[in-house]
Design an enzyme around this catalytic site. Structure first.
Site, PDB file in Angstrom:
ATOM      1  N   GLU A 163       3.926  -7.856  10.419  1.00 22.67           N
ATOM      2  CA  GLU A 163       5.381  -7.947  10.335  1.00 22.67           C
ATOM      3  C   GLU A 163       6.037  -6.567  10.439  1.00 22.67           C
ATOM      4  O   GLU A 163       7.215  -6.449  10.765  1.00 22.67           O
ATOM      5  CB  GLU A 163       5.776  -8.644   9.016  1.00 22.67           C
ATOM      6  CG  GLU A 163       7.226  -9.085   8.997  1.00 22.67           C
ATOM      7  CD  GLU A 163       7.602  -9.913   7.754  1.00 22.67           C
ATOM      8  OE1 GLU A 163       6.700 -10.464   7.101  1.00 22.67           O
ATOM      9  OE2 GLU A 163       8.812  -9.993   7.462  1.00 22.67           O
TER      10      GLU A 163
ATOM     11  N   GLY B   9      -2.287  -7.025   3.764  1.00 21.05           N
ATOM     12  CA  GLY B   9      -1.917  -8.394   4.106  1.00 21.05           C
ATOM     13  C   GLY B   9      -2.811  -8.856   5.238  1.00 21.05           C
ATOM     14  O   GLY B   9      -3.840  -8.240   5.543  1.00 21.05           O
ATOM     15  N   LEU B  10      -2.421  -9.934   5.887  1.00 16.21           N
ATOM     16  CA  LEU B  10      -3.262 -10.442   6.970  1.00 16.21           C
ATOM     17  C   LEU B  10      -3.509  -9.361   8.005  1.00 16.21           C
ATOM     18  O   LEU B  10      -4.626  -9.176   8.478  1.00 16.21           O
ATOM     19  CB  LEU B  10      -2.593 -11.653   7.623  1.00 16.21           C
ATOM     20  CG  LEU B  10      -2.564 -12.902   6.748  1.00 16.21           C
ATOM     21  CD1 LEU B  10      -1.889 -14.031   7.497  1.00 16.21           C
ATOM     22  CD2 LEU B  10      -3.971 -13.294   6.342  1.00 16.21           C
TER      23      LEU B  10
ATOM     24  N   HIS C 284      15.907 -18.572   6.465  1.00 11.77           N
ATOM     25  CA  HIS C 284      15.244 -19.867   6.379  1.00 11.77           C
ATOM     26  C   HIS C 284      16.163 -20.865   5.700  1.00 11.77           C
ATOM     27  O   HIS C 284      16.710 -20.576   4.648  1.00 11.77           O
ATOM     28  CB  HIS C 284      13.950 -19.699   5.583  1.00 11.77           C
ATOM     29  CG  HIS C 284      13.002 -20.824   5.748  1.00 11.77           C
ATOM     30  ND1 HIS C 284      13.238 -22.049   5.197  1.00 11.77           N
ATOM     31  CD2 HIS C 284      11.829 -20.920   6.417  1.00 11.77           C
ATOM     32  CE1 HIS C 284      12.235 -22.860   5.520  1.00 11.77           C
ATOM     33  NE2 HIS C 284      11.370 -22.193   6.258  1.00 11.77           N
TER      34      HIS C 284
ATOM     35  N   ARG D 106      15.670 -23.354  12.687  1.00 12.85           N
ATOM     36  CA  ARG D 106      16.029 -22.699  11.435  1.00 12.85           C
ATOM     37  C   ARG D 106      17.405 -22.046  11.457  1.00 12.85           C
ATOM     38  O   ARG D 106      18.198 -22.213  10.530  1.00 12.85           O
ATOM     39  CB  ARG D 106      15.018 -21.602  11.120  1.00 12.85           C
ATOM     40  CG  ARG D 106      13.677 -22.145  10.763  1.00 12.85           C
ATOM     41  CD  ARG D 106      12.702 -21.038  10.495  1.00 12.85           C
ATOM     42  NE  ARG D 106      11.443 -21.644  10.076  1.00 12.85           N
ATOM     43  CZ  ARG D 106      10.334 -20.983   9.790  1.00 12.85           C
ATOM     44  NH1 ARG D 106      10.312 -19.662   9.892  1.00 12.85           N
ATOM     45  NH2 ARG D 106       9.254 -21.600   9.410  1.00 12.85           N
TER      46      ARG D 106
ATOM     47  N   GLY E 278      -1.649  -1.205   3.780  1.00 11.49           N
ATOM     48  CA  GLY E 278      -1.341  -2.627   3.727  1.00 11.49           C
ATOM     49  C   GLY E 278      -2.601  -3.453   3.808  1.00 11.49           C
ATOM     50  O   GLY E 278      -3.515  -3.157   4.588  1.00 11.49           O
TER      51      GLY E 278
ATOM     52  N   GLY F 180      -3.302  -6.021   7.738  1.00 17.75           N
ATOM     53  CA  GLY F 180      -4.038  -4.843   7.279  1.00 17.75           C
ATOM     54  C   GLY F 180      -5.466  -5.146   6.875  1.00 17.75           C
ATOM     55  O   GLY F 180      -6.400  -4.422   7.240  1.00 17.75           O
TER      56      GLY F 180
ATOM     57  N   SER G 288       8.994 -25.810   1.853  1.00 19.99           N
ATOM     58  CA  SER G 288       8.548 -26.037   3.219  1.00 19.99           C
ATOM     59  C   SER G 288       9.603 -26.771   4.025  1.00 19.99           C
ATOM     60  O   SER G 288      10.263 -27.692   3.573  1.00 19.99           O
ATOM     61  CB  SER G 288       7.266 -26.842   3.223  1.00 19.99           C
ATOM     62  OG  SER G 288       7.029 -27.281   4.526  1.00 19.99           O
TER      63      SER G 288
HETATM   64  C1  LIG Z   1       7.566 -17.604   1.385  1.00 14.85           C
HETATM   65  C2  LIG Z   1       7.062 -17.284   2.755  1.00 14.85           C
HETATM   66  C3  LIG Z   1       6.426 -18.270   3.508  1.00 14.85           C
HETATM   67  C4  LIG Z   1       5.940 -17.990   4.783  1.00 14.85           C
HETATM   68  N1  LIG Z   1       5.326 -18.975   5.478  1.00 14.85           N
HETATM   69  C5  LIG Z   1       4.806 -18.692   6.703  1.00 14.85           C
HETATM   70  C6  LIG Z   1       4.108 -19.704   7.434  1.00 14.85           C
HETATM   71  O1  LIG Z   1       3.962 -20.839   6.981  1.00 14.85           O
HETATM   72  N2  LIG Z   1       3.583 -19.381   8.628  1.00 14.85           N
HETATM   73  C7  LIG Z   1       3.718 -18.127   9.152  1.00 14.85           C
HETATM   74  O2  LIG Z   1       3.190 -17.886  10.216  1.00 14.85           O
HETATM   75  N3  LIG Z   1       4.373 -17.161   8.475  1.00 14.85           N
HETATM   76  C8  LIG Z   1       4.927 -17.408   7.279  1.00 14.85           C
HETATM   77  N4  LIG Z   1       5.580 -16.412   6.592  1.00 14.85           N
HETATM   78  C9  LIG Z   1       5.628 -15.064   7.136  1.00 14.85           C
HETATM   79  C10 LIG Z   1       4.302 -14.337   6.920  1.00 14.85           C
HETATM   80  O3  LIG Z   1       3.771 -14.699   5.668  1.00 14.85           O
HETATM   81  C11 LIG Z   1       4.416 -12.832   6.919  1.00 14.85           C
HETATM   82  O4  LIG Z   1       5.186 -12.417   7.973  1.00 14.85           O
HETATM   83  C12 LIG Z   1       3.063 -12.180   7.083  1.00 14.85           C
HETATM   84  O5  LIG Z   1       2.178 -12.675   6.136  1.00 14.85           O
HETATM   85  C13 LIG Z   1       3.130 -10.676   6.970  1.00 14.85           C
HETATM   86  O6  LIG Z   1       1.837 -10.137   6.920  1.00 14.85           O
HETATM   87  P1  LIG Z   1       1.582  -8.590   6.950  1.00 14.85           P
HETATM   88  O7  LIG Z   1       0.120  -8.409   6.877  1.00 14.85           O
HETATM   89  O8  LIG Z   1       2.274  -7.992   8.095  1.00 14.85           O
HETATM   90  O9  LIG Z   1       2.274  -7.988   5.649  1.00 14.85           O
HETATM   91  P2  LIG Z   1       2.163  -8.351   4.106  1.00 14.85           P
HETATM   92  O10 LIG Z   1       1.310  -9.502   3.853  1.00 14.85           O
HETATM   93  O11 LIG Z   1       3.542  -8.349   3.590  1.00 14.85           O
HETATM   94  O12 LIG Z   1       1.393  -7.122   3.497  1.00 14.85           O
HETATM   95  C14 LIG Z   1       1.975  -5.893   3.280  1.00 14.85           C
HETATM   96  C15 LIG Z   1       0.945  -4.990   2.678  1.00 14.85           C
HETATM   97  O13 LIG Z   1       1.416  -3.661   2.709  1.00 14.85           O
HETATM   98  C16 LIG Z   1       1.295  -3.045   1.461  1.00 14.85           C
HETATM   99  N5  LIG Z   1       2.366  -2.081   1.360  1.00 14.85           N
HETATM  100  C17 LIG Z   1       3.675  -2.254   1.657  1.00 14.85           C
HETATM  101  N6  LIG Z   1       4.333  -1.113   1.476  1.00 14.85           N
HETATM  102  C18 LIG Z   1       3.440  -0.202   1.066  1.00 14.85           C
HETATM  103  C19 LIG Z   1       3.517   1.182   0.731  1.00 14.85           C
HETATM  104  N7  LIG Z   1       4.647   1.841   0.798  1.00 14.85           N
HETATM  105  N8  LIG Z   1       2.386   1.795   0.333  1.00 14.85           N
HETATM  106  C20 LIG Z   1       1.211   1.130   0.269  1.00 14.85           C
HETATM  107  N9  LIG Z   1       1.086  -0.154   0.603  1.00 14.85           N
HETATM  108  C21 LIG Z   1       2.188  -0.806   0.997  1.00 14.85           C
HETATM  109  C22 LIG Z   1       1.338  -4.153   0.478  1.00 14.85           C
HETATM  110  O14 LIG Z   1       0.658  -3.775  -0.679  1.00 14.85           O
HETATM  111  C23 LIG Z   1       0.629  -5.256   1.225  1.00 14.85           C
HETATM  112  O15 LIG Z   1      -0.747  -5.123   1.023  1.00 14.85           O
HETATM  113  C24 LIG Z   1       6.099 -16.697   5.321  1.00 14.85           C
HETATM  114  C25 LIG Z   1       6.727 -15.711   4.581  1.00 14.85           C
HETATM  115  C26 LIG Z   1       7.244 -16.005   3.320  1.00 14.85           C
HETATM  116  C27 LIG Z   1       8.005 -14.950   2.596  1.00 14.85           C
END
Ligand SMILES: Cc1cc2nc3c(=O)[nH]c(=O)nc-3n(C[C@H](O)[C@H](O)[C@H](O)COP(=O)(O)OP(=O)(O)OC[C@H]3O[C@@H](n4cnc5c(N)ncnc54)[C@H](O)[C@@H]3O)c2cc1C
Ligand code: HEM
Ligand code: SF4
Ligand code: FES
Lengths: 234, 248, 646
Positions: C434, C51-52, C275, C339, C49, C54, C293
């Site tokens: 998450e 995302g933020l 939401h 929410r 992962g 990872g 939003s």
């Molecule tokens: C539309 C929207 C708006 C949001 N707005 C807000 C906000 O304003 N404020 C707030 O605090 N939160 C907000 N959230 C929630 C927040 O964005 C997420 O909870 C958070 O960004 C999750 O981050 P993460 O790094 O855990 O996972 P993610 O960013 O989901 O990253 C997951 C990573 O895992 C990888 N991955 C997944 N499965 C596999 C696999 N099987 N094999 C290899 N790689 C894999 C993906 O490639 C990706 O790189 C929002 C969410 C959404 C949907």
């Protein structure tokens, strides 16, 4: 990053596409300055044969006796020639690069639809080629007089007058000057962008300036031959 | 409405490809362009044919994964991402050509999917501010004039989709590169590495076989995030400045 | 009900130190073993992962000198779903001098989570929130600023202090780009090896420790074995089990579910956040939902017609035939109720047949009054980009016609169970962002997920994973290690199975049907009867899936149907567990309303005496009874209270 790699990066950057473009902008700028002076010189034709020939002679003696006869002229010629060569070298290098960046077999099947590009920007390359050919022809005609439509002469004034009474000479000249106009319309703006002077807030002013200079040069160059053709100068 | 699609099909990297015609019926105005492709793919799957591969993820216009050339225009007729394009921009009976981004630096992997790894490598070359975790001063230590912050932000909104490359007659990646150079170069935190950054990024850009920019402006015209063309001017200025100053 | 699951031994977090809550994190950092910088080079970590959670962890661990391998399924780490977050990120900076503090952020988060999260974890989150902003600014994240050049803040999600930092409506994007750049910097430095277009399909556990993963190269189809001394899952949430959600299309549960099958407990799977302000579904072809939003609720008024089935143009419906139901039911909070309450109220009016738009699944969010009051230019300045987005998607002009909104699945609070060190029940398997269950309890406050992801990745994990790695490097393994071989074989077998069924239904059609079941029965409002029905239908559908799904193509190519099929297969198993979890929790709490547990006036009723615990589930086999382990929750600092918004 170790310093040696940075030094290497630096020397690579001197050969980068951006550096090439900058060389084009600088050399293009030199050529534009030349064109402005040249155009101004051409307008002397309205002063009559004496004035014009005197002007032509004067260019050849600038700097004397500090410089040998025609010395300054040769310096100018060398600078201009170098500019044209560098300019064309950079243009062809970037052109080749662009072809490699989207090689045969990886081109679009559908014609890519231009979204905002202007005619002027799209024709820079072929326009440039036309200019190059014209420059050669132009030198052979009016400078060396190897080509002498309407008859050769030792008087530059007469060469001009003899040449431009013929319709196809005028036409070639007209086409070339329109090509210059387009090339400069995009080129002058483009040079400001290349040299880092463009800003969203300045865009309008720069565009207007580029159009104005291009227009002045084109029109300025076209006035004498047309005057000859229509018998205002003879 | 009914649509005729002509889609680039290519089995894999280096394979021959060709345009294949498909009919898609009962397309709703409210569908997104990708949903229309979903419908086509459902149909192809049930017929036992290979569905059309295309990149997409967020479908909100922010991840930058999607992107195809539609009737000769990157991301299609509206200035937005392909996923945010809706079928109401087309009409019944339209024939729509769909092709992948085309550039040597973006080789086709399959159908409409291309490899944009070159962009990541440009960032690796210097598209960052070195700020090891835990070393940061308080966020308010460095006030930033709003105008600079805004300009940095405008450039920072680039989503790395690659439409700029796809649209550029030179297949240049300069708008993408310039967006990053401008974003980081406008901020006080970005100053120490400013000269080295632009040099390294431009070199990497060239090494990736992108074409050189000749200021045509197609990139900015199709950019879904409206990255302005003057960012490239900023890049040029930074590069020339870096080379002139010898500050490397 | 016990026929659906077995109750096992309770579990507890052994890592959080005792003592005053403000000192626990310092104490833990001090007691955690360190790894000498020279040894770090010999230790390897896999991070799934980018995302933020990872990307920040990969960058930080790479900087520290570990050998990191990072994986994502997108073509670039920059595209992880975090990119889509709009609103902002919380931090207890108290730059506004409005009474905010670490303690208040902690308090709000525990309360917002409806007392189903761990106090120690939440306190730490609030503590490190402050450093996150500093870190991001140093990386060049262009947060919104005021004319004086200082950072701007806003109040978000009904909180009374302004502690949310934002970057226009693209906060997640800007934070992720910051983390991505830090990650790429380490890739260039050679400390992180990036594997894009790689999907983790199995976890390798050797001698009880997580030692690697099996990943599929999504371009060539190659099944690769990767080993490391520790594995971190930062794979995001599983909202896509509902098919329609605001998540990106590729979001999945596969990484965490595979780990769950290998022994990691899955906590509170039924806790999902819905939401209230999303753009409603427009037709069957709909593939995802778009969030708008929440700030829209500050000035827009929500209403439906009083009469069921009223088909008139909304502008033709006179004032006295409109029901501004939130203002009516919750006079003191009105349109700004939390929410979950806003979402459920919308569902209720739609269930009464008063919904608007296609299928009657929508309510109006009307700016007519706001435009009258503030003038159109002011509305445009404040909400222009949101209105444009709405218009682009729906083709309607929200300045003239009221917008239609409907709730949508947005976030999953549940996830793999982790202790204070973010380590799961499998030693060496850490879970961040998450993907873990940790900090948000039964309901997440707005702008807290970004905070948690970055807290975990930049500051928490890098300080706790040493404690585990200090006992490494572990025995060298190769592809012939029986556990690795077995894992790779099982992945191949599953892929072959999916490709060979050659049935009559597409993967999407199954996914869509599963989503319907989940939304209907395990969505905003749950009942015992509904959940039982759902479990039955999920099982039937899963059986049908394994007999009748059609996946075209081969494994040895980019095959998007195959990718989807694998993810949906895991969603089926997760869905069942979610329903069992929801069924066993006979209380309404947080974002989750249980019809059998409500007050006389229809509000959520929590049962702290019975359910103040984390439900951590152990996998025993597909369709077998999972084992429930309870982690008891104790509140020393925040007094447990029922929420009230009346
Ligand atoms: C539309 C929207 C708006 C949001 N707005 C807000 C906000 O304003 N404020 C707030 O605090 N939160 C907000 N959230 C929630 C927040 O964005 C997420 O909870 C958070 O960004 C999750 O981050 P993460 O790094 O855990 O996972 P993610 O960013 O989901 O990253 C997951 C990573 O895992 C990888 N991955 C997944 N499965 C596999 C696999 N099987 N094999 C290899 N790689 C894999 C993906 O490639 C990706 O790189 C929002 C969410 C959404 C949907
Ligand atoms: C030898 C013949 C010439 C060729 C092949 C040529 C070609 C080109 C090309 C391809 C460009 C770049 C186009 C672009 O930016 O999109 C260019 C730019 C330019 N040319 Fe020429 N040109 C020629 C002669 C001239 C002459 C005679 C002048 C002067 C009057 C001139 C002035 C310029 C200027 C000012 C630019 C802009 C530089 C920049 O982009 O920064 N060119 N030329
Ligand atoms: S500059 Fe624009 S078109 Fe190019 S990658 Fe960035 S967002 Fe896409
Ligand atoms: S799918 Fe994310 S931008 Fe289009």
């Amino acid at each position: 990053m170790a310093n040696s790699t940075l030094t290497k990066q630096r020397s690579t950057a001197f050969k980068s596409t951006v550096a090439l473009k900058s060389a084009m902008a600088v050399t293009g700028g030199i050529l534009v300055l030349f064109l402005i002076v040249h155009m101004y010189g051409n307008l002397m034709i309205f002063g009559g044969q004496e004035v014009f020939d005197e002007y032509s002679h004067h260019i050849r003696v600038i700097g004397e006796p500090m410089l040998p006869p025609e010395g300054a002229l040769w310096i100018i010629r060398i600078v201009l020639l170098a500019s044209v060569l560098i300019h064309a070298y950079a243009a062809f290098t970037l052109w080749a690069r662009a072809r490699r960046a989207r090689p045969a077999g990886q081109r679009y099947q559908t014609r890519r639809k231009p979204v905002q590009q202007t005619y002027a920007s799209r024709t820079m390359r072929w326009g440039g080629v036309i200019l190059a050919l014209f420059v050669i022809y132009h030198i052979l005609h009016l400078t060396t007089n190897n080509i002498a439509p309407g008859g050769a002469s030792d008087s530059p004034y007469e060469r001009v007058v003899n040449g431009f009474q013929i319709w196809w000479v005028l036409l070639t000249y007209l086409i070339a000057m329109i090509a210059v106009g387009f090339h400069l319309r995009h080129g002058i703006w483009s040079a400001t962008q290349t040299l880092g002077a463009n800003k969203a807030s300045r865009q309008r002013v720069l565009n207007i300036t580029a159009t104005a200079i291009a227009l002045v040069i084109t029109v300025g160059f076209l006035i004498p031959p047309f005057s000859v053709f229509f018998g205002l100068v003879s | 409405m009914n649509i005729t699609l002509r889609v680039w099909r290519q089995k894999g990297r280096g394979d021959e490809g060709r345009m294949v015609t498909y009919k898609v019926e009962d397309v709703s105005q409210d569908m997104s362009f990708l949903e229309m492709l979903d419908v086509l793919n459902e149909k192809l799957t049930l017929a036992g044919e290979d569905p059309v591969a295309f990149d997409h993820d967020c479908r909100e216009g922010i991840c930058g994964a999607c992107g195809v050339v539609i009737n000769g225009v990157a991301h299609g007729p509206e200035t937005t991402t392909t996923c945010q394009l809706h079928m109401r921009s087309f009409k019944d009976g339209d024939v729509i050509d769909v092709e992948p981004w085309r550039a040597k630096a973006f080789p086709v992997i399959k159908d409409l999917v291309v490899d944009r790894g070159a962009f990541d490598r440009i960032i690796q070359a210097g598209g960052y501010i070195s700020a090891p975790t835990g070393t940061a001063p308080d966020a308010h230590a460095n006030p930033i004039p709003k105008a600079d912050a805004d300009r940095a932000f405008d450039a920072a909104t680039c989503i790395g989709c690659g439409a700029c490359v796809a649209a550029c007659p030179n297949a240049s990646g300069m708008l993408f590169t310039a967006a990053k150079v401008t974003h980081l170069g406008m901020l006080p935190q970005g100053q120490p590495e400013r000269a080295a950054r632009v040099v390294k990024m431009v070199n990497q850009h060239d090494e990736e076989d992108f074409g050189g920019c000749t200021n045509i402006g197609e990139c900015a015209a199709v950019c879904p995030k409206g990255i302005p063309l003057d960012t490239i001017s900023q890049l040029n200025k930074d590069l020339l400045g870096a080379l002139a100053s010898g500050k490397l | 009900m016990t026929e659906l699951y077995i109750e096992g031994d309770p579990i507890r977090d052994e890592k959080a130190p005792e003592g005053p809550i403000e000192q626990r994190w310092d104490k833990r950092r001090f007691s955690a073993k360190l790894v000498n910088p020279a040894n770090r080079r010999k230790l390897s970590v896999i991070i799934v992962g980018t995302g933020l959670a990872g990307a920040s962890a990969a960058a930080t661990l790479g900087e520290a000198g570990y050998q990191v391998s990072s994986f994502c399924y997108q073509d670039s780490p920059r595209r992880a779903h975090s990119i889509a977050a709009q609103g902002g990120i919380n931090a207890a900076k108290n730059y506004r001098n409005d009474g905010d503090s670490i303690y208040r952020l902690f308090y709000d988060t525990v309360k917002g989570g409806d007392f189903r999260s761990r106090e120690s974890n939440v306190y730490r989150l609030a503590q490190v929130s402050v450093e996150i902003i500093d870190q991001c600014v140093a990386q060049g994240v262009p947060f919104a600023r005021e004319y004086g050049g200082l950072l701007d803040n806003r109040s978000f999600g009904g909180v009374q202090v302004s502690r949310t930092f934002y970057a226009r409506g693209q906060t997640g994007q800007q934070l992720l780009i910051g983390a991505y750049q830090a990650l790429e910097r380490q890739v260039a430095a050679g400390t992180v090896k990036m594997h894009t277009r790689h999907e983790m399909l199995e976890l390798i556990v050797v001698d009880g420790r997580a030692r690697g993963i099996i990943a599929r190269d999504m371009v060539t189809g190659e099944i690769e074995t990767h080993f490391a001394d520790a594995v971190v899952l930062a794979s995001g949430g599983y909202g896509n089990v509902f098919f329609l959600s605001t998540n990106a299309m590729g979001c999945n549960v596969t990484a965490t579910w595979r780990a769950h099958r290998k022994g990691a407990l899955f906590a509170n799977p039924c806790f999902t956040q819905i939401h209230p302000t999303c753009i409603p579904v427009s037709g069957d072809y709909q593939s995802k939902l778009t969030l708008m939003s929440e700030s829209l609720r500050n000035d827009g008024r929500i209403w439906v017609p009083k009469k069921a089935g009223d088909q008139r143009d909304p502008r033709q419906i006179p004032e006295d035939e409109r029901d501004y139901y939130l203002e009516r039911i919750y006079p003191s909070f009105g349109n700004l109720v939390p929410r979950d309450i806003a979402s459920r109220a919308a569902k209720n009016v739609c269930d009464e047949g008063r919904g608007v738009g296609p299928g009657g699944l929508g309510v109006y969010l009307d700016f007519a009054d706001a435009i009258k009051r503030m003038g159109r230019p002011a509305v445009e300045a404040k909400y222009g980009n949101l209105f444009d987005m709405y218009q682009r998607i729906t083709g309607e002009n929200p300045y003239e016609v009221p917008m239609r909104i409907y709730p949508a699945v947005h976030y999953t609070m549940g996830g793999l169970w982790v202790d204070y060190d973010l380590q799961s029940t499998i030693p060496g398997l850490f879970v961040t962002g998450e993907a873990n269950f940790s900090d948000h309890g039964a309901n997440r406050l707005g702008a807290s997920a970004l905070m948690q992801g970055l807290a975990d990745g930049y500051f928490v994990l890098p300080n706790t994973i040493n404690d585990y790695l200090a006992s490494g490097p572990f025995e060298k393994l190769d592809e012939n290690t029986p556990e690795a071989k077995e894992a790779a074989e099982s992945v191949r077998a599953r892929i072959n199975k999916l490709l060979s069924i050659d049935g009559n239904r597409t993967v999407d059609s199954f996914h869509r049907e599963l989503g319907h079941i989940m939304w209907e029965y395990c969505g905003m409002e749950r009942t015992e009867e509904g959940l039982r029905k759902a479990i039955e239908r999920i099982r039937e559908l899963r059986d049908e899936f394994w007999q009748n799904v059609k996946v075209v193509g081969t494994n040895d190519e980019l095959n998007q149907s195959l990718e989807k099929a694998g993810r949906v297969a895991d969603f089926f198993e997760l869905a069942e567990l979610m329903c069992i979890d929801a069924l066993h929790r006979r209380e309404s709490c947080g974002g989750h309303f249980r019809a059998e547990s409500q007050t006389e006036d229809g509000e959520a009723l929590r049962h702290d005496d019975e359910f103040a615990y984390v439900a951590a589930w152990e996998f025993t086999g597909t369709g077998e009874q999972p084992v429930l382990h309870k982690e008891n929750l104790e509140y020393e600092y925040v007094e447990m209270k029922q929420r009230s918004y009346k």
